[in-house]
Design a protein around this motif. Structure first.
Motif, PDB file in Angstrom:
ATOM      1  N   ASP A 283      73.275  62.094  53.032  1.00 19.50           N
ATOM      2  CA  ASP A 283      72.121  61.230  53.294  1.00 19.50           C
ATOM      3  C   ASP A 283      71.885  61.154  54.791  1.00 19.50           C
ATOM      4  N   MET A 284      70.694  61.578  55.194  1.00 23.88           N
ATOM      5  CA  MET A 284      70.336  61.572  56.611  1.00 23.88           C
ATOM      6  C   MET A 284      70.098  60.145  57.091  1.00 23.88           C
ATOM      7  N   SER A 285      70.309  59.954  58.378  1.00 24.02           N
ATOM      8  CA  SER A 285      69.991  58.667  58.981  1.00 24.02           C
ATOM      9  C   SER A 285      68.485  58.445  58.863  1.00 24.02           C
ATOM     10  N   PRO A 286      68.064  57.310  58.322  1.00 27.87           N
ATOM     11  CA  PRO A 286      66.619  57.060  58.197  1.00 27.87           C
ATOM     12  C   PRO A 286      65.900  57.086  59.536  1.00 27.87           C
ATOM     13  N   ALA A 287      66.613  56.772  60.601  1.00 25.94           N
ATOM     14  CA  ALA A 287      65.993  56.731  61.927  1.00 25.94           C
ATOM     15  C   ALA A 287      65.657  58.124  62.463  1.00 25.94           C
ATOM     16  N   ASP A 288      66.429  59.157  62.039  1.00 28.03           N
ATOM     17  CA  ASP A 288      66.213  60.494  62.600  1.00 28.03           C
ATOM     18  C   ASP A 288      66.725  61.581  61.653  1.00 28.03           C
ATOM     19  N   PRO A 289      66.040  61.799  60.526  1.00 27.92           N
ATOM     20  CA  PRO A 289      66.512  62.809  59.579  1.00 27.92           C
ATOM     21  C   PRO A 289      66.544  64.223  60.158  1.00 27.92           C
ATOM     22  N   ALA A 290      65.644  64.552  61.061  1.00 26.40           N
ATOM     23  CA  ALA A 290      65.637  65.895  61.655  1.00 26.40           C
ATOM     24  C   ALA A 290      66.922  66.143  62.446  1.00 26.40           C
ATOM     25  N   ARG A 291      67.356  65.136  63.168  1.00 25.40           N
ATOM     26  CA  ARG A 291      68.613  65.264  63.942  1.00 25.40           C
ATOM     27  C   ARG A 291      69.803  65.388  62.987  1.00 25.40           C
TER      28      ARG A 291
END
Length: 101
Positions: A17-25
Motif C-alpha cells: 500500500d502506497m503512502s496516500p501522500a505520495d504514491p508515485a514516490r
C-alpha cells in the motif's frame, strides 16, 4: 508453513500500500527495492498494480528462506527505506504454497 527444504523454495505474496501522500514516490521505492531481489536468490514473478495506483501485489520467489532473510536485512534495502521515510509503502507479506500440477 512451507518446508524450508522444498525444492520450489519460498513463495511469497506481498500486498503493498502506497503512502496516500505520495504514491508515485512509493512506486519509485518499490522499483529500487525489487531490483535487489536477485542478489539474494529472489525473483519477482508477477507485479500487479491496482486500478487507482495506490496498491500493488507482488508474487516473489526465493531460492531459500535464508535468501529472504538476507533480503530483509540487506543494508541497501534498509538505507532505501530510511531515505524514502514516510513515502515508503507499507507491506504485508503472506507465505503461500504453489499449486501442484
Amino acid at each position: 508453513m512451507i518446508d524450508p527444504g522444498e525444492a520450489a523454495g519460498l513463495l511469497l505474496v506481498a500486498i503493498v500500500d502506497m503512502s496516500p501522500a505520495d504514491p508515485a514516490r512509493g512506486r519509485q521505492y518499490e522499483d529500487a527495492v525489487l531490483a535487489l531481489l536477485p542478489r539474494h536468490g529472489g525473483t519477482l514473478e508477477r507485479r500487479l498494480h491496482s486500478t487507482d495506483a495506490h496498491s500493488e501485489v507482488h508474487l516473489i520467489r526465493f531460492e531459500s528462506r535464508a535468501g529472504y532473510d538476507a533480503f530483509m536485512t540487506d543494508p541497501d534495502r534498509l538505507a532505501l527505506r530510511a531515505s524514502f521515510a514516510e513515502a515508503a509503502p507499507t507491506t504485508r507479506v503472506i507465505e503461500v504454497a504453489a499449486p501442484h500440477p
